[in-house]
Design a protein around this motif. Structure first.
Motif, PDB file in Angstrom:
ATOM      1  N   CYS A 169      -2.552  15.198  10.482  1.00  0.00           N
ATOM      2  CA  CYS A 169      -1.269  15.007  11.144  1.00  0.00           C
ATOM      3  C   CYS A 169      -0.500  14.110  10.223  1.00  0.00           C
ATOM      4  N   GLY A 170       0.810  14.108  10.026  1.00  0.00           N
ATOM      5  CA  GLY A 170       1.756  13.096   9.381  1.00  0.00           C
ATOM      6  C   GLY A 170       1.437  13.397   7.713  1.00  0.00           C
ATOM      7  N   PHE A 171       0.718  12.233   7.287  1.00  0.00           N
ATOM      8  CA  PHE A 171       0.629  12.068   5.688  1.00  0.00           C
ATOM      9  C   PHE A 171      -0.042  13.309   5.268  1.00  0.00           C
ATOM     10  N   ASN A 172       0.442  13.783   4.105  1.00  0.00           N
ATOM     11  CA  ASN A 172      -0.132  15.027   3.569  1.00  0.00           C
ATOM     12  C   ASN A 172      -0.145  15.108   2.018  1.00  0.00           C
ATOM     13  N   HIS A 173      -0.244  13.746   1.417  1.00  0.00           N
ATOM     14  CA  HIS A 173      -0.448  13.753   0.058  1.00  0.00           C
ATOM     15  C   HIS A 173      -2.026  13.357  -0.378  1.00  0.00           C
ATOM     16  N   ILE A 174      -2.341  14.028  -1.488  1.00  0.00           N
ATOM     17  CA  ILE A 174      -3.657  13.846  -1.918  1.00  0.00           C
ATOM     18  C   ILE A 174      -3.593  13.432  -3.397  1.00  0.00           C
ATOM     19  N   ASP A 175      -4.184  12.180  -3.562  1.00  0.00           N
ATOM     20  CA  ASP A 175      -4.353  11.695  -5.094  1.00  0.00           C
ATOM     21  C   ASP A 175      -5.306  12.315  -5.949  1.00  0.00           C
ATOM     22  N   HIS A 176      -5.218  13.676  -6.101  1.00  0.00           N
ATOM     23  CA  HIS A 176      -6.066  14.278  -6.981  1.00  0.00           C
ATOM     24  C   HIS A 176      -5.582  15.579  -7.303  1.00  0.00           C
ATOM     25  N   PHE A 177      -6.096  16.306  -8.310  1.00  0.00           N
ATOM     26  CA  PHE A 177      -5.647  17.538  -9.018  1.00  0.00           C
ATOM     27  C   PHE A 177      -6.498  18.556  -8.315  1.00  0.00           C
ATOM     28  N   TYR A 178      -7.019  18.565  -7.211  1.00  0.00           N
ATOM     29  CA  TYR A 178      -7.580  19.628  -6.563  1.00  0.00           C
ATOM     30  C   TYR A 178      -8.111  19.118  -5.343  1.00  0.00           C
ATOM     31  N   CYS A 179      -8.437  19.888  -4.258  1.00  0.00           N
ATOM     32  CA  CYS A 179      -9.001  19.588  -2.978  1.00  0.00           C
ATOM     33  C   CYS A 179     -10.256  19.307  -2.986  1.00  0.00           C
ATOM     34  N   ASP A 180     -10.571  18.190  -3.412  1.00  0.00           N
ATOM     35  CA  ASP A 180     -12.097  17.576  -3.073  1.00  0.00           C
ATOM     36  C   ASP A 180     -12.505  17.204  -1.596  1.00  0.00           C
ATOM     37  N   LEU A 181     -13.699  16.974  -1.200  1.00  0.00           N
ATOM     38  CA  LEU A 181     -14.026  16.822   0.142  1.00  0.00           C
ATOM     39  C   LEU A 181     -13.532  15.540   0.489  1.00  0.00           C
ATOM     40  N   GLY A 182     -14.064  14.308  -0.244  1.00  0.00           N
ATOM     41  CA  GLY A 182     -13.545  12.937   0.137  1.00  0.00           C
ATOM     42  C   GLY A 182     -12.148  12.835   0.337  1.00  0.00           C
ATOM     43  N   PRO A 183     -11.214  13.147  -0.497  1.00  0.00           N
ATOM     44  CA  PRO A 183      -9.789  13.031  -0.186  1.00  0.00           C
ATOM     45  C   PRO A 183      -9.374  13.689   0.930  1.00  0.00           C
ATOM     46  N   VAL A 184      -9.867  14.995   1.195  1.00  0.00           N
ATOM     47  CA  VAL A 184      -9.470  15.804   2.466  1.00  0.00           C
ATOM     48  C   VAL A 184      -9.839  15.189   3.690  1.00  0.00           C
ATOM     49  N   VAL A 185     -11.070  14.779   3.788  1.00  0.00           N
ATOM     50  CA  VAL A 185     -11.690  14.232   4.808  1.00  0.00           C
ATOM     51  C   VAL A 185     -10.793  12.836   5.289  1.00  0.00           C
ATOM     52  N   ALA A 186     -10.585  12.172   4.353  1.00  0.00           N
ATOM     53  CA  ALA A 186      -9.815  10.982   4.352  1.00  0.00           C
ATOM     54  C   ALA A 186      -8.269  11.245   5.122  1.00  0.00           C
ATOM     55  N   LEU A 187      -8.063  12.359   4.709  1.00  0.00           N
ATOM     56  CA  LEU A 187      -6.573  12.638   5.172  1.00  0.00           C
ATOM     57  C   LEU A 187      -6.419  13.151   6.580  1.00  0.00           C
ATOM     58  N   SER A 188      -7.437  13.340   7.177  1.00  0.00           N
ATOM     59  CA  SER A 188      -7.668  13.592   8.536  1.00  0.00           C
ATOM     60  C   SER A 188      -7.339  12.546   9.571  1.00  0.00           C
ATOM     61  N   THR A 189      -6.610  12.782  10.812  1.00  0.00           N
ATOM     62  CA  THR A 189      -6.442  11.821  11.901  1.00  0.00           C
ATOM     63  C   THR A 189      -7.631  11.785  12.788  1.00  0.00           C
ATOM     64  N   SER A 190      -8.351  12.854  12.698  1.00  0.00           N
ATOM     65  CA  SER A 190      -9.534  12.980  13.507  1.00  0.00           C
ATOM     66  C   SER A 190     -10.630  12.007  13.353  1.00  0.00           C
ATOM     67  N   ASP A 191     -11.293  11.899  14.332  1.00  0.00           N
ATOM     68  CA  ASP A 191     -12.683  11.216  14.098  1.00  0.00           C
ATOM     69  C   ASP A 191     -13.513  12.045  13.238  1.00  0.00           C
ATOM     70  N   THR A 192     -14.197  11.656  12.040  1.00  0.00           N
ATOM     71  CA  THR A 192     -14.809  12.626  11.258  1.00  0.00           C
ATOM     72  C   THR A 192     -16.213  12.237  10.929  1.00  0.00           C
ATOM     73  N   THR A 193     -16.757  11.374  11.861  1.00  0.00           N
ATOM     74  CA  THR A 193     -18.121  10.915  11.824  1.00  0.00           C
ATOM     75  C   THR A 193     -19.183  11.907  11.849  1.00  0.00           C
TER      76      THR A 193
END
Length: 314
Positions: A169-193
């Protein structure tokens, strides 16, 4: 659920290499040339091993599938990297971002399994040469390769199902040149534990178990080589596994370098360039190692070149 102030994300913006500035065009040209070398080199290995009977031995069978995994990994990421390099920022759908995450995970993890299978092949060739042909039959090789792809696909897919279920939700920018797992999970607003725990648990059998297996097999190989009385015999035995050992060092060395670096804000840009080690560097040296260090592939390639020259001169 997303709130009224935070709309559901359906599109991801990749920021790429923001600090390249004037160097972006040379970087693009070099990356494009390397990508062409990766495609040509891996296609050449796949073609030669597939259509030449004398190259259809267990080791080359594994090398062919290693080349296929490299092809999938690089084709999945490098064209997008070239695009974002020229444009500075690109947008892709969230669904495609997760698909890229899935396919790069499968192709990356399957290389770990294939390298472990190749180390088992080298162990049998050096430590149990009399039983090698009986054990490493075509059926066994096929079962190992199919098993590698199938098991990795199941493990990675189980993690991707969880990624599909989390909210963005909301923020949708990833500071990378492809979709890596770390940046994608960090983008989520859910509990990713729970997702993080599942990823950690699946990484152990996918990365560390094959690596541990490779270490154990090479300890056994080293002991067997040291027991050989003649210097020429030891040199010949070591040469049979030197190419594979170089590929293992390059691949796991790049993985350790990338994922052991701290994930702080100041290190994000550094981590992007480190990612090039296993996305660009390893795939380009794999065909070079196996093409130039292996006599059988060199002979086959020279034969093709000679036959083509002979045909053109007629």
């Amino acid at each position: 659920m997303c709130t009224e102030n935070n709309t559901k994300v359906t599109e991801i913006f990749l920021l790429g290499f923001r600090d390249l500035e004037e160097a972006k065009f040379p970087f693009f040209v070099v990356s494009l040339l390397i990508y062409i070398v990766i495609l040509c080199g891996n296609f050449l290995i796949i073609y030669l091993v597939t259509f030449n009977e004398h190259l259809q031995i267990p080791m080359f069978f594994f090398v062919k599938h290693l080349g296929l995994a490299d092809f999938i990994l690089t084709t999945n990421i490098i064209p997008m990297m070239l695009h974002v390099t020229l444009n500075g920022e690109i947008s892709i759908s969230l669904a495609y971002c997760i698909f890229q995450l899935h396919s790069s995970g499968v192709s990356g993890f399957v290389q770990c399994s294939l390298l472990a299978a190749m180390s088992y092949d080298r162990y049998l060739a050096i430590c149990r040469p009399l039983h090698y042909n009986a054990i490493m039959s075509y059926k066994v090789c096929l079962q190992l390769v199919v098993g590698c792809w199938f098991v990795v696909f199941i493990f990675v897919t189980s993690g991707m199902i969880l990624v599909y279920q989390i909210q963005f939700c909301g923020f949708n920018h990833i500071d990378h040149f492809y979709c890596d797992l770390g940046p994608v999970v960090a983008l989520s607003t859910s509990d990713t534990t729970f997702l993080t725990l599942v990823v950690f648990i699946t990484t152990i059998p996918m990365v560390f178990v094959p690596f541990l297996f490779i270490i154990v097999t090479y300890i056994c190989i080293l002991i067997s080589i040291l027991r050989i009385s003649s210097k020429a015999g030891r040199k010949k035995a070591f040469s049979t596994c030197s190419s594979h050992l170089m590929v293992v060092c390059a691949y796991y060395g790049s993985l350790i370098t990338v994922y052991s670096s701290p994930s702080t804000e100041n290190s994000l840009n550094k981590k992007k360039f480190l990612s090039l080690l296993y996305i660009v560097f390893t795939p380009v040296i794999n065909p070079i190692i196996y093409c130039w260090r292996n006599k059988e592939i060199r002979k086959t390639l020279n034969k093709y070149v000679h036959n083509n020259k002979h045909s053109m001169n007629k």
